[in-house]
Design a protein around this motif. Structure first.
Motif, PDB file in Angstrom:
ATOM      1  N   PHE A  98      63.260  39.469  35.756  1.00 46.03           N
ATOM      2  CA  PHE A  98      63.319  40.916  35.931  1.00 46.03           C
ATOM      3  C   PHE A  98      61.977  41.609  35.696  1.00 46.03           C
ATOM      4  N   THR A  99      61.162  41.127  34.789  1.00 38.97           N
ATOM      5  CA  THR A  99      59.840  41.710  34.501  1.00 38.97           C
ATOM      6  C   THR A  99      59.909  43.235  34.600  1.00 38.97           C
ATOM      7  N   ILE A 100      60.552  43.849  33.610  1.00 44.09           N
ATOM      8  CA  ILE A 100      60.913  45.261  33.740  1.00 44.09           C
ATOM      9  C   ILE A 100      59.720  46.217  33.728  1.00 44.09           C
ATOM     10  N   ALA A 101      58.595  45.812  33.108  1.00 40.32           N
ATOM     11  CA  ALA A 101      57.410  46.672  33.086  1.00 40.32           C
ATOM     12  C   ALA A 101      56.377  46.101  34.047  1.00 40.32           C
ATOM     13  N   ASP A 102      56.369  46.600  35.273  1.00 42.85           N
ATOM     14  CA  ASP A 102      55.477  46.069  36.302  1.00 42.85           C
ATOM     15  C   ASP A 102      54.387  47.084  36.622  1.00 42.85           C
ATOM     16  N   GLY A 103      53.166  46.597  36.788  1.00 36.53           N
ATOM     17  CA  GLY A 103      52.074  47.479  37.181  1.00 36.53           C
ATOM     18  C   GLY A 103      51.547  48.349  36.058  1.00 36.53           C
ATOM     19  N   VAL A 104      52.005  48.106  34.828  1.00 36.32           N
ATOM     20  CA  VAL A 104      51.508  48.917  33.709  1.00 36.32           C
ATOM     21  C   VAL A 104      50.230  48.328  33.122  1.00 36.32           C
ATOM     22  N   ALA A 105      49.929  47.065  33.459  1.00 37.84           N
ATOM     23  CA  ALA A 105      48.704  46.425  32.969  1.00 37.84           C
ATOM     24  C   ALA A 105      47.551  46.796  33.897  1.00 37.84           C
ATOM     25  N   SER A 106      47.042  47.996  33.719  1.00 33.77           N
ATOM     26  CA  SER A 106      45.946  48.493  34.547  1.00 33.77           C
ATOM     27  C   SER A 106      44.631  48.384  33.785  1.00 33.77           C
ATOM     28  N   ARG A 107      43.564  48.194  34.516  1.00 32.23           N
ATOM     29  CA  ARG A 107      42.238  48.035  33.926  1.00 32.23           C
ATOM     30  C   ARG A 107      41.193  48.689  34.846  1.00 32.23           C
ATOM     31  N   VAL A 108      40.004  48.879  34.308  1.00 32.84           N
ATOM     32  CA  VAL A 108      38.860  49.264  35.122  1.00 32.84           C
ATOM     33  C   VAL A 108      37.725  48.312  34.762  1.00 32.84           C
ATOM     34  N   SER A 109      37.047  47.812  35.769  1.00 31.19           N
ATOM     35  CA  SER A 109      35.981  46.846  35.530  1.00 31.19           C
ATOM     36  C   SER A 109      34.744  47.547  34.971  1.00 31.19           C
ATOM     37  N   THR A 110      34.169  46.965  33.937  1.00 33.22           N
ATOM     38  CA  THR A 110      32.964  47.538  33.339  1.00 33.22           C
ATOM     39  C   THR A 110      31.705  46.799  33.798  1.00 33.22           C
ATOM     40  N   ALA A 111      31.902  45.792  34.650  1.00 27.69           N
ATOM     41  CA  ALA A 111      30.778  45.009  35.190  1.00 27.69           C
ATOM     42  C   ALA A 111      31.226  44.422  36.520  1.00 27.69           C
ATOM     43  N   ASP A 112      30.278  43.913  37.273  1.00 34.11           N
ATOM     44  CA  ASP A 112      30.642  43.201  38.500  1.00 34.11           C
ATOM     45  C   ASP A 112      31.262  41.863  38.106  1.00 34.11           C
ATOM     46  N   VAL A 113      32.481  41.623  38.556  1.00 32.35           N
ATOM     47  CA  VAL A 113      33.226  40.423  38.170  1.00 32.35           C
ATOM     48  C   VAL A 113      33.805  39.771  39.413  1.00 32.35           C
ATOM     49  N   GLU A 114      33.797  38.439  39.449  1.00 26.98           N
ATOM     50  CA  GLU A 114      34.467  37.722  40.537  1.00 26.98           C
ATOM     51  C   GLU A 114      35.721  37.055  39.985  1.00 26.98           C
ATOM     52  N   ILE A 115      36.857  37.402  40.570  1.00 29.66           N
ATOM     53  CA  ILE A 115      38.147  36.822  40.198  1.00 29.66           C
ATOM     54  C   ILE A 115      38.814  36.300  41.459  1.00 29.66           C
ATOM     55  N   GLY A 116      39.197  35.054  41.458  1.00 27.99           N
ATOM     56  CA  GLY A 116      39.893  34.494  42.613  1.00 27.99           C
ATOM     57  C   GLY A 116      39.113  34.608  43.900  1.00 27.99           C
ATOM     58  N   GLY A 117      37.801  34.554  43.803  1.00 25.54           N
ATOM     59  CA  GLY A 117      36.979  34.636  45.009  1.00 25.54           C
ATOM     60  C   GLY A 117      36.729  36.054  45.489  1.00 25.54           C
ATOM     61  N   VAL A 118      37.218  37.040  44.775  1.00 26.36           N
ATOM     62  CA  VAL A 118      37.040  38.446  45.153  1.00 26.36           C
ATOM     63  C   VAL A 118      36.038  39.098  44.211  1.00 26.36           C
ATOM     64  N   SER A 119      35.066  39.800  44.788  1.00 27.90           N
ATOM     65  CA  SER A 119      34.068  40.505  43.983  1.00 27.90           C
ATOM     66  C   SER A 119      34.575  41.900  43.653  1.00 27.90           C
ATOM     67  N   ILE A 120      34.791  42.139  42.372  1.00 27.81           N
ATOM     68  CA  ILE A 120      35.242  43.447  41.897  1.00 27.81           C
ATOM     69  C   ILE A 120      34.050  44.131  41.236  1.00 27.81           C
ATOM     70  N   LYS A 121      33.698  45.297  41.741  1.00 26.80           N
ATOM     71  CA  LYS A 121      32.505  45.998  41.269  1.00 26.80           C
ATOM     72  C   LYS A 121      32.799  46.810  40.006  1.00 26.80           C
ATOM     73  N   ALA A 122      31.758  47.034  39.231  1.00 29.44           N
ATOM     74  CA  ALA A 122      31.883  47.882  38.049  1.00 29.44           C
ATOM     75  C   ALA A 122      32.402  49.251  38.453  1.00 29.44           C
ATOM     76  N   GLY A 123      33.368  49.768  37.689  1.00 29.60           N
ATOM     77  CA  GLY A 123      33.927  51.075  37.991  1.00 29.60           C
ATOM     78  C   GLY A 123      35.123  51.050  38.905  1.00 29.60           C
ATOM     79  N   GLU A 124      35.519  49.866  39.379  1.00 30.86           N
ATOM     80  CA  GLU A 124      36.690  49.774  40.248  1.00 30.86           C
ATOM     81  C   GLU A 124      37.942  49.476  39.435  1.00 30.86           C
ATOM     82  N   GLY A 125      39.040  50.113  39.817  1.00 32.14           N
ATOM     83  CA  GLY A 125      40.302  49.940  39.115  1.00 32.14           C
ATOM     84  C   GLY A 125      41.028  48.683  39.541  1.00 32.14           C
ATOM     85  N   VAL A 126      41.783  48.128  38.619  1.00 33.18           N
ATOM     86  CA  VAL A 126      42.553  46.901  38.866  1.00 33.18           C
ATOM     87  C   VAL A 126      43.946  47.095  38.267  1.00 33.18           C
ATOM     88  N   ILE A 127      44.969  46.741  39.044  1.00 35.65           N
ATOM     89  CA  ILE A 127      46.354  46.805  38.566  1.00 35.65           C
ATOM     90  C   ILE A 127      46.951  45.410  38.682  1.00 35.65           C
TER      91      ILE A 127
END
Length: 407
Positions: free
Chosen positions: A289-318
């Protein structure tokens, strides 16, 4: 390199309402198959990275370069009105919104309150509470009975009140205010509920500072005074978090767990025949059921690569815990409810530094409720088809408003 759609909007606008009570929105599976990380649009008008793969979700949640501070520019909020932003930035953050050393310092003093050993001492009292409300359930002179009001809400409410030292006579007040805050009510209603609840908690902590008792907040006050560092605002923030999170989530999991087990009688038969399976069943229900979905939100404070995707500093992640918990590369046949799966590595409680502080308490309450309820009322059944129940399809915390049962 993982296939991804970096830089392209995936055609999904968040939040997405759940439809079927026994499956995530269809768009989740489509997006996860397309790529474990996609860029999506928010109803607020902003954009964010949507993380739906289990491996990628764990990587984000464990990486200190992703901030939980909602006050930072770029943090993905579903509402971006000026009043909400001003409110966020004018108040001290909850523990969930702290990072690094600040978060560790706030979490460390209360970790000991939620250890397996300390909570084991509460088991007899929790059992008494569950039996008390089931006694009242069985004594009802009319059927069907709404299990939400009769059991699901009062059990975790009374447990958390006794643990924290909150008067249970006030439970109607804080339950109603919490429900307004986590439901997608109007902005005015949410702001009013938040202000009223904060005022109540501020007064509660003030009274406890005058007469600290033998409860979680009393012990926190005594510990801070011993160090000469009484932090009233910090205690109010902690109380707000524990009180609001300590009953709403568990209450919804009790109701949904009952729906899930009654809708899968072959799975229910496994735990009634052998209660030793109940802990595994609880983990599977949490995953399912995972009743709390999408509440784990973050914003990147640096350029990070996760799963082959480049996430830039200042971009939001859910992070979609629900999608990650239905990732078929980790959970075979995720749409099947299997109480023998042993799904302990689910993300229903999050992962990394912010993993749910009260997870051991929630597990214990769920285990005691399911074992006791189905032992004492073996003929319990839904009084309405599961698909017709009033599910909270658009709420932050997924659940069911009413659960009519009979026997």
């Amino acid at each position: 390199m993982t296939k991804n759609v970096a830089g392209e909007l995936a055609g999904l606008e968040l939040p997405v309402e759940r439809g079927c009570p026994f499956a995530p929105p269809a768009a989740y599976e489509r997006l996860r198959e397309q790529a474990p990380i996609n860029k999506v649009r928010l109803t607020s008008g902003g954009e964010a990275w949507w993380v739906s793969g289990h491996e990628e979700a764990r990587a984000v949640l464990a990486d200190g370069r992703f901030s939980s501070d909602k006050r930072k520019d770029g943090f993905p909020l579903f509402t971006l009105d000026a009043a909400t932003l001003q409110q966020l930035r004018s108040q001290p953050p909850l523990m969930l919104g702290m990072d690094g050393a600040e978060h560790s310092a706030a979490r460390r003093p209360v970790i000991g309150e939620f250890t397996v050993r300390r909570l084991a001492a509460l088991r007899p009292r929790i059992q008494d509470i569950v039996d008390h409300f089931i006694d009242h359930l069985l004594a009802a002179d009319r059927r069907p009975v709404d299990l939400v009001r009769a059991l699901s809400l009062p059990v975790p409410s009374l447990v958390i009140c006794e643990l924290l030292g909150v008067p249970y006579t006030d439970h109607d007040f804080f339950q109603s205010r919490t429900a307004m805050m986590v439901g997608r009510t109007s902005l005015e209603d949410r702001q009013r509920a938040l202000a009223e609840l904060r005022a109540y908690i501020d007064d509660l902590i003030t009274r406890k500072e005058s007469e600290p008792g033998d409860d979680l907040f009393g012990r926190q006050i005594a510990r801070q005074r011993q160090k000469g560092t009484l932090d009233h605002a910090g205690l109010v923030s902690l109380a707000f978090l524990l009180l609001t999170a300590g009953h709403e989530t568990t209450a919804n999991m009790i109701s949904l767990g009952v729906v899930g087990l009654l809708s899968h009688p072959e799975q229910l038969a496994l735990i009634t025949a052998d209660p030793g399976r109940t802990p595994m069943a609880v983990e599977e229900l949490l995953r399912y059921f995972t009743i709390a979905d999408g509440v784990a939100s973050r914003v990147s404070t640096a350029d990070v690569e996760i799963g082959g995707v480049s996430i830039k500093a200042g971009e939001g992640v859910i992070v979609s815990s629900l999608s990650a918990n239905w990732d078929p590369s980790v959970f075979e046949n995720p749409a099947g409810l299997d109480v023998e799966r042993g799904a302990r590595h689910h993300l229903a409680f999050g992962f990394g530094p912010h993993q749910c502080l009260g997870q051991n308490l929630a597990r214990m309450e769920l285990q005691i409720v399911f074992d006791t309820l189905f032992r004492r009322i073996p003929t319990l059944r839904l009084a309405a088809p599961a698909e017709d129940l009033p599910f909270k399809t658009d709420a932050v915390i997924y659940g069911v408003h009413e659960l009519p049962v009979t026997w």
